[in-house]
Design a protein around this motif. Structure first.
Motif, PDB file in Angstrom:
ATOM      1  N   SER A   6       0.623  -1.284  -0.018  1.00 19.01           N
ATOM      2  CA  SER A   6      -0.154   0.212   0.087  1.00 19.01           C
ATOM      3  C   SER A   6       1.015   1.322  -0.289  1.00 19.01           C
ATOM      4  CB  SER A   6      -1.138   0.524   1.391  1.00 19.01           C
ATOM      5  OG  SER A   6      -0.548   1.180   2.217  1.00 19.01           O
ATOM      6  N   SER A   9       2.401   1.263  -3.504  1.00 17.64           N
ATOM      7  CA  SER A   9       1.484   2.632  -4.482  1.00 17.64           C
ATOM      8  C   SER A   9       0.881   3.573  -4.063  1.00 17.64           C
ATOM      9  CB  SER A   9       0.130   1.236  -4.198  1.00 17.64           C
ATOM     10  OG  SER A   9      -0.984   1.796  -4.659  1.00 17.64           O
ATOM     11  N   GLN A  10       0.750   4.128  -3.368  1.00 22.57           N
ATOM     12  CA  GLN A  10       0.519   5.563  -2.748  1.00 22.57           C
ATOM     13  C   GLN A  10       1.524   6.401  -3.533  1.00 22.57           C
ATOM     14  OE1 GLN A  10       0.142   5.618   1.013  1.00 22.57           O
ATOM     15  NE2 GLN A  10      -2.251   4.945   1.121  1.00 22.57           N
ATOM     16  N   GLY A  12       3.870   5.595  -5.652  1.00 24.72           N
ATOM     17  CA  GLY A  12       3.959   5.639  -7.455  1.00 24.72           C
ATOM     18  C   GLY A  12       2.913   6.760  -7.557  1.00 24.72           C
ATOM     19  N   THR A  13       1.443   6.456  -7.169  1.00 19.82           N
ATOM     20  CA  THR A  13       0.407   7.397  -7.126  1.00 19.82           C
ATOM     21  C   THR A  13       0.866   9.121  -6.802  1.00 19.82           C
ATOM     22  OG1 THR A  13      -0.690   5.866  -6.652  1.00 19.82           O
ATOM     23  CG2 THR A  13      -1.514   8.285  -7.266  1.00 19.82           C
ATOM     24  N   GLY A  14       1.378   8.920  -5.816  1.00 18.97           N
ATOM     25  CA  GLY A  14       2.175  10.639  -5.431  1.00 18.97           C
ATOM     26  C   GLY A  14       3.040  10.790  -7.211  1.00 18.97           C
ATOM     27  N   PHE A  16       3.050   9.856 -10.172  1.00 18.55           N
ATOM     28  CA  PHE A  16       2.561   9.544 -10.559  1.00 18.55           C
ATOM     29  C   PHE A  16       1.633  11.411 -11.227  1.00 18.55           C
ATOM     30  CE2 PHE A  16      -1.667   9.067 -13.260  1.00 18.55           C
ATOM     31  CZ  PHE A  16      -1.557   8.954 -14.253  1.00 18.55           C
ATOM     32  N   LEU A  17       1.011  11.698  -9.497  1.00 21.88           N
ATOM     33  CA  LEU A  17       0.543  12.530  -9.730  1.00 21.88           C
ATOM     34  C   LEU A  17       0.866  14.303  -9.535  1.00 21.88           C
ATOM     35  CD1 LEU A  17      -2.217  12.227  -6.620  1.00 21.88           C
ATOM     36  CD2 LEU A  17      -2.719  12.348  -9.654  1.00 21.88           C
ATOM     37  N   ILE A  89      -0.643   5.545 -18.553  1.00 23.57           N
ATOM     38  CA  ILE A  89      -1.525   5.042 -17.554  1.00 23.57           C
ATOM     39  C   ILE A  89      -1.122   3.962 -17.444  1.00 23.57           C
ATOM     40  CG2 ILE A  89      -3.688   5.214 -17.095  1.00 23.57           C
ATOM     41  CD1 ILE A  89      -3.989   8.530 -17.652  1.00 23.57           C
ATOM     42  N   SER A  92       2.588   2.660 -16.188  1.00 24.75           N
ATOM     43  CA  SER A  92       1.742   2.515 -14.558  1.00 24.75           C
ATOM     44  C   SER A  92       1.351   1.753 -13.865  1.00 24.75           C
ATOM     45  CB  SER A  92       1.637   3.940 -14.278  1.00 24.75           C
ATOM     46  OG  SER A  92       2.213   4.960 -14.914  1.00 24.75           O
ATOM     47  N   PHE A  93       0.256   1.269 -14.828  1.00 23.93           N
ATOM     48  CA  PHE A  93      -1.445   0.508 -13.470  1.00 23.93           C
ATOM     49  C   PHE A  93      -1.152  -0.491 -14.183  1.00 23.93           C
ATOM     50  CE2 PHE A  93      -2.262   4.967 -13.010  1.00 23.93           C
ATOM     51  CZ  PHE A  93      -2.310   5.288 -11.269  1.00 23.93           C
TER      52      PHE A  93
END
Length: 135
Positions: A6, A9-10, A12-14, A16-17, A89, A92-93
């Motif tokens: 988790s 993943s957070q 990676g999302t950060g 990405f954003l 996208i 990445s996902f």
């Protein structure tokens, strides 16, 4: 220090954003400058329109050609960027990184710098090949 799934993943999302915010900022700046240039060209056309003779009025104006060229390049760039972004996208996902997706991403990344000079050559008011082959 170990990260659980988790937290990874957070992170990676950060990232990405942050990348998306960076890209969105510069795409917005490019769009703003393009619209500003189109506005300047339109104002110049409007001021110069009364000077043109009726014979000159039937030709394509330089301002119109420049506006079409700017729009063509901006639309081409944004289209390739959106396709590249969608590919990023998916890349990445998706848990299993596919090699063909990476190759498509690289192809999209180099498409605009490769294609834009040819688009500009085709916009030449003379014969497009005259730029390439001087007699």
């Amino acid at each position: 220090m170990t990260l659980n799934v988790s937290e990874e993943s957070q992170r990676g999302t950060g990232i990405f954003l942050m990348q998306f915010a960076h890209d969105a900022t510069f795409i917005s700046i490019m769009a703003w400058t393009s619209v500003s240039m189109l506005h300047l060209l339109y104002n110049h056309y409007r001021r110069m329109h009364h000077i043109l003779t009726p014979i000159q009025d039937h030709r394509v104006h330089f301002e119109t050609r420049a506006a079409h060229t700017i729009l063509m390049l901006v639309v081409t760039f944004v289209s390739f960027y959106i396709l590249n972004f969608i590919c990023i996208i998916f890349h990445s996902f998706l848990m299993d990184s596919r090699l063909w997706l990476r190759h498509v991403n690289e192809l999209l990344a180099i498409s605009f710098p490769t294609i834009s000079p040819f688009l500009l050559l085709l916009r030449d008011p003379k014969d497009p090949c005259s730029v390439l082959f001087h007699h």
